[in-house]
Design an enzyme around this catalytic site. Structure first.
Site, PDB file in Angstrom:
ATOM      1  N   HIS A  18       3.438 -35.337 -13.717  1.00 53.01           N
ATOM      2  CA  HIS A  18       4.589 -35.742 -13.074  1.00 53.01           C
ATOM      3  C   HIS A  18       5.334 -36.444 -14.035  1.00 53.01           C
ATOM      4  CE1 HIS A  18       6.760 -37.438  -9.393  1.00 53.01           C
ATOM      5  NE2 HIS A  18       7.025 -38.384 -10.149  1.00 53.01           N
ATOM      6  N   GLU A  19       4.878 -37.128 -14.800  1.00 49.27           N
ATOM      7  CA  GLU A  19       5.682 -37.817 -15.792  1.00 49.27           C
ATOM      8  C   GLU A  19       6.316 -36.727 -16.976  1.00 49.27           C
ATOM      9  OE1 GLU A  19       7.082 -40.809 -15.535  1.00 49.27           O
ATOM     10  OE2 GLU A  19       5.648 -41.298 -13.788  1.00 49.27           O
ATOM     11  N   HIS A  22       9.650 -35.187 -15.557  1.00 45.70           N
ATOM     12  CA  HIS A  22      10.548 -36.026 -15.982  1.00 45.70           C
ATOM     13  C   HIS A  22      11.070 -36.087 -17.438  1.00 45.70           C
ATOM     14  CE1 HIS A  22      10.629 -37.715 -11.960  1.00 45.70           C
ATOM     15  NE2 HIS A  22       9.536 -38.406 -11.802  1.00 45.70           N
TER      16      HIS A  22
END
Length: 353
Positions: A18-19, A22
């Site tokens: 998920h990170e 980003h």
């Protein structure tokens, strides 16, 4: 213990991915990333390249992507707060996209060796089944939707039929290339005998399989991932309507318990790995959908404020004060942590019942 380790690794990988979403989106949009970390806690290794410090931390429970201008305003032109609407939208949504992509990749890998798939195509009816008729269902019908919900994969048939307690269904089937609608079609469960001579309670429908090809594997994997999205949506819908309650929600402890059950019930070690991987795919898609909900502290909440600010600038030429938005996200984070605490306590309580 091995299942607890597997759960920790699954959580850690999903949060790290998920990170990473980003991070990749920020880099692509020219936003400065001060630190990208795999893991949490004390730093084990770190290396600075350009404006970014890459670090590996002790605890394998996720990671973070610290962008300039994310928590407070910055005058740096590469800061997040100085980017356009579309760049911010891409960066905020990238984490959920990566989680969905991860779930899809896991499903593709699981079905890579499949020889055939069950399909929602009626091949026969049990003896005494009253559903077959000129005005009803027929052999060769492919179930397209049940009560307005699309049938993505074969398992949807039992899921969607099971949700309806009225005994009257709205069906759409594909028959000879044409879509046929069966409105208010009565279907009642009854006792039938299967091909092995065993008695069962059901609708008396029999379904077939189709040979797996490269195209069908990819199509089935995509439909399975989209079906996971629908399962999350139906679950949220049930919470809103009261069909399900907080007692039906599981947190990390409950998920670890589920992973343990899935692993222990498998007939072999390879089957346990496949079952846990399938559950990991569901969790990945679940995380993607939940993170896009317009709730404070989540990426969906940030996207919500981004859209509201854009509308405010178009109408009244003013933005929502930064402090107000920060307070809302802080309050939302506190409430989410409280909810997680309640759910965790509930999961632990279930273990002792």
């Amino acid at each position: 213990m091995i299942y607890i380790i597997a759960a920790i690794l699954i959580f850690g990988v999903l949060i790290a991915v998920h990170e990473l979403g980003h991070f990749l989106a920020a880099k692509a949009c020219g936003v400065r990333v001060n630190e990208f970390s795999i893991g949490m806690g004390p730093t084990i290794l770190h290396k600075t390249k350009g404006d970014t410090t890459y670090s590996l931390r002790l605890l394998p429970i996720g990671g973070f992507c610290a962008m300039e201008g994310e928590e407070e305003d910055s005058n740096d032109p590469t800061a997040l707060n100085n980017q356009s609407f579309w760049k911010k939208l891409i960066i905020f949504a990238a984490g959920a996209f990566m989680n969905f992509l991860t779930g899809l990749i896991i499903i593709v890998a699981l079905y890579a060796g499949a020889k055939a798939f069950y399909v929602p195509v009626i091949t026969d009816f049990a003896d005494g089944c009253p559903l077959q008729s000129e005005s009803g269902l027929q052999v060769g019908d492919r179930l397209v939707s049940i009560d307005g919900e699309r049938v993505y994969v074969y398992s949807d048939v039992s899921l969607l039929l099971g949700r309806n307690k009225t005994g009257v269904f709205d069906l759409k089937v594909k028959r000879d290339g044409q879509t046929v609608t069966l409105k208010d079609f009565p279907m009642e469960r009854a006792e039938y005998t299967d091909q092995q001579g065993q008695t069962y309670t059901g609708f008396g429908l029999m379904f077939g399989t189709e040979e797996a090809t490269v195209g069908s594997r990819l199509r089935y994997s995509w439909n399975n991932a989209v079906d996971f999205v629908r399962i999350v949506r139906l679950s949220l819908q049930m919470l809103v309507t009261g069909e399900a309650g907080l007692k039906d929600v599981s947190g990390p402890v409950g998920i670890v318990s589920t992973i343990t059950d899935v692993g222990e019930q498998a007939e072999s070690a390879s089957a346990a790995v496949e079952n846990i991987a399938y559950l990991a795919a569901l969790l990945a898609v679940n995380l993607a959908v939940m993170n896009l909900l317009p709730l404070p502290a989540l990426d969906g909440g940030k996207i919500f404020f981004l859209v509201v600010n854009a509308l405010c600038m178009l109408t009244i030429r003013k933005k929502i004060p930064e402090k107000f938005e920060s307070y809302v996200h802080l309050a939302g984070f506190a409430l989410l942590m409280l909810l997680m605490l309640v759910i965790t306590f509930q999961d632990v309580w279930k273990l002792f019942q």
